[in-house]
Scaffold this active site. Sequence first.
Site, PDB file in Angstrom:
ATOM      1  N   GLU A 111      32.062  40.406  34.327  1.00  0.00           N
ATOM      2  CA  GLU A 111      30.846  40.131  34.145  1.00  0.00           C
ATOM      3  C   GLU A 111      30.054  39.859  35.206  1.00  0.00           C
ATOM      4  O   GLU A 111      30.385  39.757  36.433  1.00  0.00           O
ATOM      5  CB  GLU A 111      30.946  38.624  33.403  1.00  0.00           C
ATOM      6  CG  GLU A 111      31.185  38.617  31.895  1.00  0.00           C
ATOM      7  CD  GLU A 111      30.980  37.244  31.287  1.00  0.00           C
ATOM      8  OE1 GLU A 111      31.424  37.283  30.392  1.00  0.00           O
ATOM      9  OE2 GLU A 111      30.732  36.472  32.006  1.00  0.00           O
ATOM     10  N   CYS A 151      25.170  37.008  40.512  1.00  0.00           N
ATOM     11  CA  CYS A 151      26.866  36.613  40.772  1.00  0.00           C
ATOM     12  C   CYS A 151      27.621  37.919  40.544  1.00  0.00           C
ATOM     13  O   CYS A 151      27.521  38.409  38.992  1.00  0.00           O
ATOM     14  CB  CYS A 151      27.128  35.504  39.736  1.00  0.00           C
ATOM     15  SG  CYS A 151      28.698  34.810  39.910  1.00  0.00           S
ATOM     16  N   CYS A 188      42.230  38.679  38.754  1.00  0.00           N
ATOM     17  CA  CYS A 188      42.588  38.278  39.969  1.00  0.00           C
ATOM     18  C   CYS A 188      44.068  38.020  40.157  1.00  0.00           C
ATOM     19  O   CYS A 188      44.684  37.461  39.366  1.00  0.00           O
ATOM     20  CB  CYS A 188      41.726  37.281  40.461  1.00  0.00           C
ATOM     21  SG  CYS A 188      41.972  36.461  42.082  1.00  0.00           S
ATOM     22  N   CYS A 204      44.678  30.813  41.017  1.00  0.00           N
ATOM     23  CA  CYS A 204      44.415  29.443  41.119  1.00  0.00           C
ATOM     24  C   CYS A 204      44.337  28.772  39.800  1.00  0.00           C
ATOM     25  O   CYS A 204      43.993  29.399  38.780  1.00  0.00           O
ATOM     26  CB  CYS A 204      42.700  29.312  41.458  1.00  0.00           C
ATOM     27  SG  CYS A 204      42.523  30.170  43.251  1.00  0.00           S
ATOM     28  N   CYS A 256      41.300  28.534  37.442  1.00  0.00           N
ATOM     29  CA  CYS A 256      40.479  29.470  36.988  1.00  0.00           C
ATOM     30  C   CYS A 256      40.806  30.572  35.826  1.00  0.00           C
ATOM     31  O   CYS A 256      41.989  31.152  36.057  1.00  0.00           O
ATOM     32  CB  CYS A 256      40.169  30.229  38.335  1.00  0.00           C
ATOM     33  SG  CYS A 256      39.283  31.677  38.465  1.00  0.00           S
ATOM     34  N   GLU A 309      38.835  38.283  43.739  1.00  0.00           N
ATOM     35  CA  GLU A 309      38.965  37.847  44.913  1.00  0.00           C
ATOM     36  C   GLU A 309      38.294  38.948  45.981  1.00  0.00           C
ATOM     37  O   GLU A 309      38.860  39.782  46.306  1.00  0.00           O
ATOM     38  CB  GLU A 309      40.244  37.416  45.257  1.00  0.00           C
ATOM     39  CG  GLU A 309      40.262  37.124  47.014  1.00  0.00           C
ATOM     40  CD  GLU A 309      39.180  36.288  47.436  1.00  0.00           C
ATOM     41  OE1 GLU A 309      39.195  35.022  47.103  1.00  0.00           O
ATOM     42  OE2 GLU A 309      38.485  36.567  48.551  1.00  0.00           O
ATOM     43  N   SER A 337      31.991  34.938  48.822  1.00  0.00           N
ATOM     44  CA  SER A 337      33.010  33.634  48.433  1.00  0.00           C
ATOM     45  C   SER A 337      34.367  33.961  48.368  1.00  0.00           C
ATOM     46  O   SER A 337      34.905  34.936  47.626  1.00  0.00           O
ATOM     47  CB  SER A 337      32.731  33.116  47.008  1.00  0.00           C
ATOM     48  OG  SER A 337      33.483  31.972  46.666  1.00  0.00           O
ATOM     49  N   HIS A 386      38.300  23.028  47.569  1.00  0.00           N
ATOM     50  CA  HIS A 386      38.758  22.384  46.213  1.00  0.00           C
ATOM     51  C   HIS A 386      39.505  21.062  46.481  1.00  0.00           C
ATOM     52  O   HIS A 386      40.067  20.654  45.698  1.00  0.00           O
ATOM     53  CB  HIS A 386      39.424  23.408  45.280  1.00  0.00           C
ATOM     54  CG  HIS A 386      38.530  24.526  44.810  1.00  0.00           C
ATOM     55  ND1 HIS A 386      37.130  24.525  44.800  1.00  0.00           N
ATOM     56  CD2 HIS A 386      38.763  25.681  44.602  1.00  0.00           C
ATOM     57  CE1 HIS A 386      36.972  25.549  44.396  1.00  0.00           C
ATOM     58  NE2 HIS A 386      37.500  26.572  44.443  1.00  0.00           N
ATOM     59  N   ASN A 403      34.186  23.666  34.855  1.00  0.00           N
ATOM     60  CA  ASN A 403      33.909  24.546  33.743  1.00  0.00           C
ATOM     61  C   ASN A 403      35.103  24.599  32.923  1.00  0.00           C
ATOM     62  O   ASN A 403      35.835  25.352  33.193  1.00  0.00           O
ATOM     63  CB  ASN A 403      33.103  25.986  33.862  1.00  0.00           C
ATOM     64  CG  ASN A 403      31.804  25.548  34.264  1.00  0.00           C
ATOM     65  OD1 ASN A 403      30.959  24.804  33.954  1.00  0.00           O
ATOM     66  ND2 ASN A 403      31.419  26.258  35.547  1.00  0.00           N
ATOM     67  N   CYS A 441      30.236  29.402  35.548  1.00  0.00           N
ATOM     68  CA  CYS A 441      31.103  29.793  36.631  1.00  0.00           C
ATOM     69  C   CYS A 441      32.573  29.763  35.812  1.00  0.00           C
ATOM     70  O   CYS A 441      32.891  28.483  35.275  1.00  0.00           O
ATOM     71  CB  CYS A 441      30.955  29.076  37.689  1.00  0.00           C
ATOM     72  SG  CYS A 441      31.851  29.330  39.170  1.00  0.00           S
TER      73      CYS A 441
HETATM   74  N1  SAH Z   1      37.762  34.585  44.266  1.00  0.00           N
HETATM   75  C1  SAH Z   1      36.710  34.049  44.735  1.00  0.00           C
HETATM   76  C2  SAH Z   1      35.286  34.231  44.196  1.00  0.00           C
HETATM   77  C3  SAH Z   1      35.182  34.134  42.738  1.00  0.00           C
HETATM   78  S1  SAH Z   1      35.459  32.511  42.251  1.00  0.00           S
HETATM   79  C4  SAH Z   1      36.834  32.717  45.355  1.00  0.00           C
HETATM   80  O1  SAH Z   1      37.647  31.993  44.726  1.00  0.00           O
HETATM   81  O2  SAH Z   1      36.059  32.022  46.105  1.00  0.00           O
HETATM   82  C5  SAH Z   1      33.808  31.842  42.298  1.00  0.00           C
HETATM   83  C6  SAH Z   1      34.027  30.299  42.313  1.00  0.00           C
HETATM   84  O3  SAH Z   1      33.985  29.668  40.992  1.00  0.00           O
HETATM   85  C7  SAH Z   1      35.081  29.762  43.281  1.00  0.00           C
HETATM   86  O4  SAH Z   1      34.809  28.902  44.294  1.00  0.00           O
HETATM   87  C8  SAH Z   1      36.036  29.250  42.244  1.00  0.00           C
HETATM   88  O5  SAH Z   1      36.877  28.521  42.492  1.00  0.00           O
HETATM   89  C9  SAH Z   1      35.277  28.602  41.152  1.00  0.00           C
HETATM   90  N2  SAH Z   1      35.789  28.329  39.986  1.00  0.00           N
HETATM   91  C10 SAH Z   1      36.737  29.145  39.227  1.00  0.00           C
HETATM   92  N3  SAH Z   1      37.028  28.348  38.024  1.00  0.00           N
HETATM   93  C11 SAH Z   1      36.035  27.649  37.795  1.00  0.00           C
HETATM   94  C12 SAH Z   1      36.130  26.775  36.700  1.00  0.00           C
HETATM   95  N4  SAH Z   1      36.625  26.869  35.569  1.00  0.00           N
HETATM   96  N5  SAH Z   1      35.089  25.728  36.956  1.00  0.00           N
HETATM   97  C13 SAH Z   1      34.479  25.669  38.122  1.00  0.00           C
HETATM   98  N6  SAH Z   1      34.512  26.499  39.252  1.00  0.00           N
HETATM   99  C14 SAH Z   1      35.571  27.500  39.112  1.00  0.00           C
HETATM  100 FE1  SF4 Z   2      40.943  34.482  41.992  1.00  0.00          FE
HETATM  101 FE2  SF4 Z   2      38.796  33.155  42.951  1.00  0.00          FE
HETATM  102 FE3  SF4 Z   2      39.862  32.667  40.347  1.00  0.00          FE
HETATM  103 FE4  SF4 Z   2      41.178  31.913  42.439  1.00  0.00          FE
HETATM  104  S1  SF4 Z   2      39.106  31.054  42.051  1.00  0.00           S
HETATM  105  S2  SF4 Z   2      42.126  32.980  40.696  1.00  0.00           S
HETATM  106  S3  SF4 Z   2      40.861  33.463  43.960  1.00  0.00           S
HETATM  107  S4  SF4 Z   2      38.699  34.661  41.411  1.00  0.00           S
END
Ligand code: SAH
Ligand code: SF4
Length: 370
Positions: A97, A110, A117, A121, A124, A172, A203, A227, A303, A346
């Site tokens: 997306e 974005c 990925c 995390c 996510c 990532e 990021s 985080h 989110n 996000c």
């Molecule tokens: N992989 C990279 C970039 C993509 S994620 C990274 O982790 O930085 C972009 C941002 O969205 C990151 O800060 C991530 O931690 C955050 N994110 C992921 N899932 C989320 C969620 N469910 N609610 C809020 N933020 C989230």
């Molecule tokens: Fe990958 Fe970023 Fe999601 Fe972590 S927050 S799983 S690094 S996309």
Amino acid sequence: MTDTKKVNLLGLSPEKLIAFFESIGEKKFRATQVMKWIHQKGAENFEEMTDVSKALRAKLETICEIRAPEVVSQNISSDGTRKWIIRTEGGKNDCVETVLIPDGDRATLCVSSQVGCSLDCSFCSTGKQGFNRNLTPAEIIGQVWIAIKSFGPMDPNGPRRVTNVVMMGMGEPLMNFEPVVDAMILMMHDNAYGLSKRRVTLSTSGVVPKIYELVKRTDVSLAISLHAPNDALRNELVPINKKYPIAQLLEACQHYLANLPDKRHITIEYTLMSGVNDNEEQAYELAALLEELECKVNLIPFNPFPHSGYEKPSNNRTRRFQKIMADAGYTVTVRTTRGDDIDAACGQLVGDFQDKTRRSQKYIELREVK
Ligand code: SAH
Ligand code: SF4
């Protein structure tokens, strides 16, 4: 089938485009002309390139192409947010997306860097899908190209439709290093999108060695997905922390800032999850942790997505966390969710149809037995 053998010029960095033109016996300035046609005027074929000789156009036609990724759907939210689902080459479900979020005279795109990925995390939804594949440079810069073209014919002298890019979509970016670097160079290049380096942000969740590599190659702005204020909690939320703990990550950030040609700050992203990382002590701990770093803090209320196991904090808790950080002297913003009606928030990127991967199923089962 012959098409697949053609070189796709869309994703070639300026350097690589010049090398390509030289390799076919053409002058450097031809590469510049073609680059402007593709990235500033949105050309999709060589016929349009009226200042390029007919003979060269015919030659290019036979050996190369300008191929953007396929748009599966485009949604425009009532608040102006636009979202595209883009199919990448590979499988029919290999989708990512791209989201454009307008905000006054700014519009932030974005951009995704991978399908899925590998870093997993815990909060996510992209991580829950597991890793599928890396995007090509054309698929990454193609997202910028598609977003700008969605407003109609591209006009290098017209209003800027995209003023900022953040590599905060799926994936990532530092795990797909070369293609991401090539695409970001195009974003900032005067003969392509000409965005300010302050307005192109990568990021990362903290792939430390690649942060050292990045500053050798570009001077984009850097955001760190932190985080958590300590290693014990961060190990749980962001597993790559076990490999590269917070102290190493902050050292890499200092190195990054020290090696930029201008004075900049790091953006610290902190997704707030109720009862996990949002209490007062954690705010104080975070304030102390970041003391030495030139940074701004962006709080992102979690989110929710199905079976995540996390909840977003109340507005009161969010404000309290923000106030503690602000009182400690930080600039702290709280990210407001936009594009709710089109699921563009996000961490909600490409939801349902990819939620059926094996890894996601396993995860859902795990959550349910708990
Ligand atoms: N992989 C990279 C970039 C993509 S994620 C990274 O982790 O930085 C972009 C941002 O969205 C990151 O800060 C991530 O931690 C955050 N994110 C992921 N899932 C989320 C969620 N469910 N609610 C809020 N933020 C989230
Ligand atoms: Fe990958 Fe970023 Fe999601 Fe972590 S927050 S799983 S690094 S996309």
